[in-house]
Every structure is written in structure tokens, then in C-alpha cells.
Write a protein that holds these residues in place. Structure first.
Motif, PDB file in Angstrom:
ATOM      1  N   PHE A  43       4.282  13.084   9.699  1.00 19.48           N
ATOM      2  CA  PHE A  43       3.720  11.904  10.023  1.00 19.48           C
ATOM      3  C   PHE A  43       3.754  10.908   8.812  1.00 19.48           C
ATOM      4  CE2 PHE A  43       1.846  12.619  14.169  1.00 19.48           C
ATOM      5  CZ  PHE A  43       1.663  13.863  14.221  1.00 19.48           C
ATOM      6  N   GLN A 100       1.772   7.990   6.716  1.00 16.87           N
ATOM      7  CA  GLN A 100       0.408   7.171   6.783  1.00 16.87           C
ATOM      8  C   GLN A 100       0.295   6.287   5.710  1.00 16.87           C
ATOM      9  OE1 GLN A 100      -2.878   9.150   4.744  1.00 16.87           O
ATOM     10  NE2 GLN A 100      -3.804   7.038   5.066  1.00 16.87           N
ATOM     11  N   HIS A 137       2.199   7.940   2.548  1.00  9.93           N
ATOM     12  CA  HIS A 137       2.049   9.241   2.393  1.00  9.93           C
ATOM     13  C   HIS A 137       2.652  10.068   3.612  1.00  9.93           C
ATOM     14  CE1 HIS A 137      -0.819   7.737  -0.525  1.00  9.93           C
ATOM     15  NE2 HIS A 137      -1.737   7.318   0.731  1.00  9.93           N
ATOM     16  N   LEU A 179      -1.764  11.810  15.098  1.00 14.90           N
ATOM     17  CA  LEU A 179      -2.964  11.960  14.375  1.00 14.90           C
ATOM     18  C   LEU A 179      -3.533  10.563  14.305  1.00 14.90           C
ATOM     19  CD1 LEU A 179      -1.684  13.953  10.974  1.00 14.90           C
ATOM     20  CD2 LEU A 179      -2.747  14.795  13.271  1.00 14.90           C
ATOM     21  N   TRP A 191      -7.000   8.416  12.485  1.00  8.49           N
ATOM     22  CA  TRP A 191      -8.061   8.475  11.767  1.00  8.49           C
ATOM     23  C   TRP A 191      -9.254   7.962  12.451  1.00  8.49           C
ATOM     24  CZ3 TRP A 191     -10.479   4.302   9.425  1.00  8.49           C
ATOM     25  CH2 TRP A 191     -11.314   4.344   8.045  1.00  8.49           C
ATOM     26  N   TYR A 217       2.863  11.840  -1.636  1.00  4.07           N
ATOM     27  CA  TYR A 217       1.737  10.969  -1.825  1.00  4.07           C
ATOM     28  C   TYR A 217       2.101   9.746  -2.680  1.00  4.07           C
ATOM     29  CZ  TYR A 217       0.828  12.905  -6.321  1.00  4.07           C
ATOM     30  OH  TYR A 217       0.689  13.542  -7.592  1.00  4.07           O
ATOM     31  N   ARG A 240      -6.944   3.328   8.153  1.00  2.00           N
ATOM     32  CA  ARG A 240      -5.762   4.388   7.879  1.00  2.00           C
ATOM     33  C   ARG A 240      -5.016   4.730   9.071  1.00  2.00           C
ATOM     34  NH1 ARG A 240     -10.661   2.979   5.382  1.00  2.00           N
ATOM     35  NH2 ARG A 240     -11.288   4.623   3.847  1.00  2.00           N
ATOM     36  N   SER A 261      -4.320   9.278  -0.380  1.00  2.00           N
ATOM     37  CA  SER A 261      -3.720  10.416   0.769  1.00  2.00           C
ATOM     38  C   SER A 261      -5.027  11.258   1.035  1.00  2.00           C
ATOM     39  CB  SER A 261      -2.517  11.073   0.198  1.00  2.00           C
ATOM     40  OG  SER A 261      -2.921  11.528  -1.079  1.00  2.00           O
ATOM     41  N   TYR A 291      -2.397   2.726   4.603  1.00  2.00           N
ATOM     42  CA  TYR A 291      -3.777   1.764   4.686  1.00  2.00           C
ATOM     43  C   TYR A 291      -3.262   0.694   5.348  1.00  2.00           C
ATOM     44  CZ  TYR A 291      -7.717  -1.149   3.535  1.00  2.00           C
ATOM     45  OH  TYR A 291      -8.827  -1.939   3.791  1.00  2.00           O
ATOM     46  N   TYR A 336       0.914  -1.295  -0.029  1.00  2.00           N
ATOM     47  CA  TYR A 336      -0.144  -0.112   0.207  1.00  2.00           C
ATOM     48  C   TYR A 336       0.580   1.219  -0.044  1.00  2.00           C
ATOM     49  CZ  TYR A 336      -3.611  -3.350   1.395  1.00  2.00           C
ATOM     50  OH  TYR A 336      -4.412  -4.425   1.559  1.00  2.00           O
ATOM     51  N   LEU A 341      -0.248  17.940   3.084  1.00  2.00           N
ATOM     52  CA  LEU A 341       0.407  16.801   2.381  1.00  2.00           C
ATOM     53  C   LEU A 341       1.762  17.119   1.741  1.00  2.00           C
ATOM     54  CD1 LEU A 341      -0.187  14.059   1.325  1.00  2.00           C
ATOM     55  CD2 LEU A 341      -1.126  14.784  -0.702  1.00  2.00           C
ATOM     56  N   TYR A 384       3.100  13.832   5.991  1.00  2.00           N
ATOM     57  CA  TYR A 384       2.311  15.081   6.308  1.00  2.00           C
ATOM     58  C   TYR A 384       3.132  15.784   7.037  1.00  2.00           C
ATOM     59  CZ  TYR A 384      -1.842  12.339   4.601  1.00  2.00           C
ATOM     60  OH  TYR A 384      -2.603  11.719   3.960  1.00  2.00           O
ATOM     61  N   PHE A 408      -1.681   6.145  11.041  1.00  2.00           N
ATOM     62  CA  PHE A 408      -0.570   7.244  11.103  1.00  2.00           C
ATOM     63  C   PHE A 408       0.613   6.674  12.015  1.00  2.00           C
ATOM     64  CE2 PHE A 408      -2.437  10.986   8.849  1.00  2.00           C
ATOM     65  CZ  PHE A 408      -3.750  10.696   8.932  1.00  2.00           C
TER      66      PHE A 408
END
Lengths: 112, 120
Positions: free
Chosen positions: A89, A91, A36, B45, B47, A51, A101, B106, A93, A33, A48, A38, A103
Motif C-alpha cells: 500500500f 500512503q 510512504h 487500509l 485511516w 518512508y 491520510r 508515516s 497526506y 507531501y 513500514l 507498507y 491509502f
């Protein structure tokens, strides 16, 4: 506790290069996966930076780059500037726990 | 230029509910995902869940499945998150974030954040 592991902090002098690692597992990064990245400056919304592992949105300088290998990913920042100070951070899936999702725990960058 | 504008700060008592809104403009509404992410004081963070308005059904993080409801109003291009049975540890900055309608995508654009304080 985050399933994506980042170092709590990194630092570097202006002009230097730093890297931030993000270590996952076979249910997230290792499953292929996208990762990304941030940037979070206190008092502002997250931004962002990277990505799809290594792509920069419009407006993000090419001093920021991303890479991924196996169950880990990295963010590299070259030519450090004072206003790069922030928390970063990763990130990704994750296909366990019904899909989520995730982080990373965040890495605070200090420009010395 | 996509913009996400969130509702204002809230102070709530433990056990009550809070509903935060996120109004979008400048881009397609129904076919993009709007997610909710929170940041507790001194924490990272997290989700919470998301919705693709055209599909109506929301997707939630397992941790919040029994306390969170995310809905979308296509007539006003607004997404809502409602968190019930509030606890002190729900005190956090809540962000909405927009992205392509895929679980692996993203979060491209973010709202300004809404501070929710749970206090007796």
C-alpha cells in the motif's frame, strides 16, 4: 474508491524486478507531501517499507526502493523472493476534505 | 523497542458501540501520534483518525467524524478508539499505528490488530 490509485496486482519470477505505481493528484502527491509504503502479509500487522518517498527504516533490505515524481510515486522491488508475496500500500497526506491520510487501494504481489 | 499491544477481539450488535485500546511501551508517549487504521474483509487500509496525547484533541477522517472518538490516557500510555452506531460494514481488523507527530508522517510501528465483528 481510493484517491491514490494502484494496480490491483503485479507478478514476477524469483530474482526479477517489479515496480508498483501509486498515482495521486494535486491535493496529495502533487502537492509535495511525502509518500510512504507498507507491506501487508495476511494475519500480520502492516510493516513500514519506505518512508519519506525513498527512505528505508532499519531492517528493510535495500532490494526495496521508492521514488516520486509529479503526482505519482513508485515502489521497486529487485531480486524478488518468495516471501515478498504480500499486498503493498502507498500512503500520503491529502489537503482536501479537511485533511486526511490516504491509502492506495493496495497491490497484490505474486512471486511466480 | 516500541511495542503497541491492542485489546482483544470484539463481537457487537448493530447500533451498539465498541471501544478498542492500544497500550504503548518502549518509547515516548505524549509527543508521538497514535493513529487508527482499519481493514475490512477483502478491502484496503483506511485511516480513521489520530491523536497526539500532549495536544489532547484528536483529528478524524471526515467519514468517521460523527461516530468516532479517540482519547489518550497518559497515566497508562494507552490510546482508545470508540466507534458508535455500529453497522455490519464496520466489521474489520482495527490497527493502531504510531508515528512522528505530523500529519504527513508515516506510520512507523503498528499494533497486532483487533478484530471487530458486527453481527446480530
Amino acid at each position: 474508491q481510493s484517491v491514490l490509485t494502484q494496480p490491483p496486482s503485479v507478478s514476477g519470477a524469483p530474482g526479477q524486478r517489479v515496480t508498483i505505481s501509486c498515482t495521486g493528484s494535486s491535493s496529495n502527491i502533487g502537492a509535495g507531501y511525502d509518500v510512504h509504503w507498507y507491506q501487508l502479509v495476511p494475519g500480520t500487522a502492516p510493516r513500514l517499507l519506505i518512508y519519506g518517498n525513498n527512505n528505508r527504516p532499519s531492517g528493510v533490505p535495500d532490494r526495496f526502493s521508492g521514488s516520486k515524481s509529479g503526482t505519482s510515486a513508485s515502489l521497486a522491488i529487485t531480486g524478488l523472493q518468495a516471501d515478498d508475496e504480500a499486498v503493498f500500500f502507498c500512503q500520503c497526506y491529502d489537503n482536501s476534505l479537511g485533511g486526511s491520510r490516504l491509502f492506495g487501494g493496495g497491490t497484490r504481489l505474486t512471486v511466480l | 523497542q516500541v511495542q503497541l499491544v491492542q485489546s482483544g477481539a470484539e463481537v457487537k450488535k448493530p447500533g451498539s458501540s465498541v471501544k478498542v485500546s492500544c497500550k504503548t511501551s518502549g518509547g515516548a508517549f505524549s509527543t508521538y501520534a497514535i493513529n487508527w487504521v482499519r481493514q475490512a474483509p477483502g478491502q484496503g487500509l483506511e485511516w480513521m483518525g489520530g491523536i497526539i496525547p500532549i495536544f489532547v484533541t484528536a483529528d478524524y477522517a471526515q467519514k468517521f467524524r460523527d461516530r468516532v472518538t479517540i482519547t489518550a490516557d497518559e497515566t497508562t500510555s494507552t490510546v482508545y478508539i470508540e466507534l458508535s452506531s455500529l453497522r455490519y460494514e464496520d466489521t474489520a481488523l482495527y490497527f493502531c499505528a504510531r508515528g512522528v507527530a505530523a500529519a504527513t508522517a508515516s506510520f512507523d510501528d503498528w499494533g497486532q490488530g483487533t478484530l471487530v465483528t458486527v453481527s446480530s
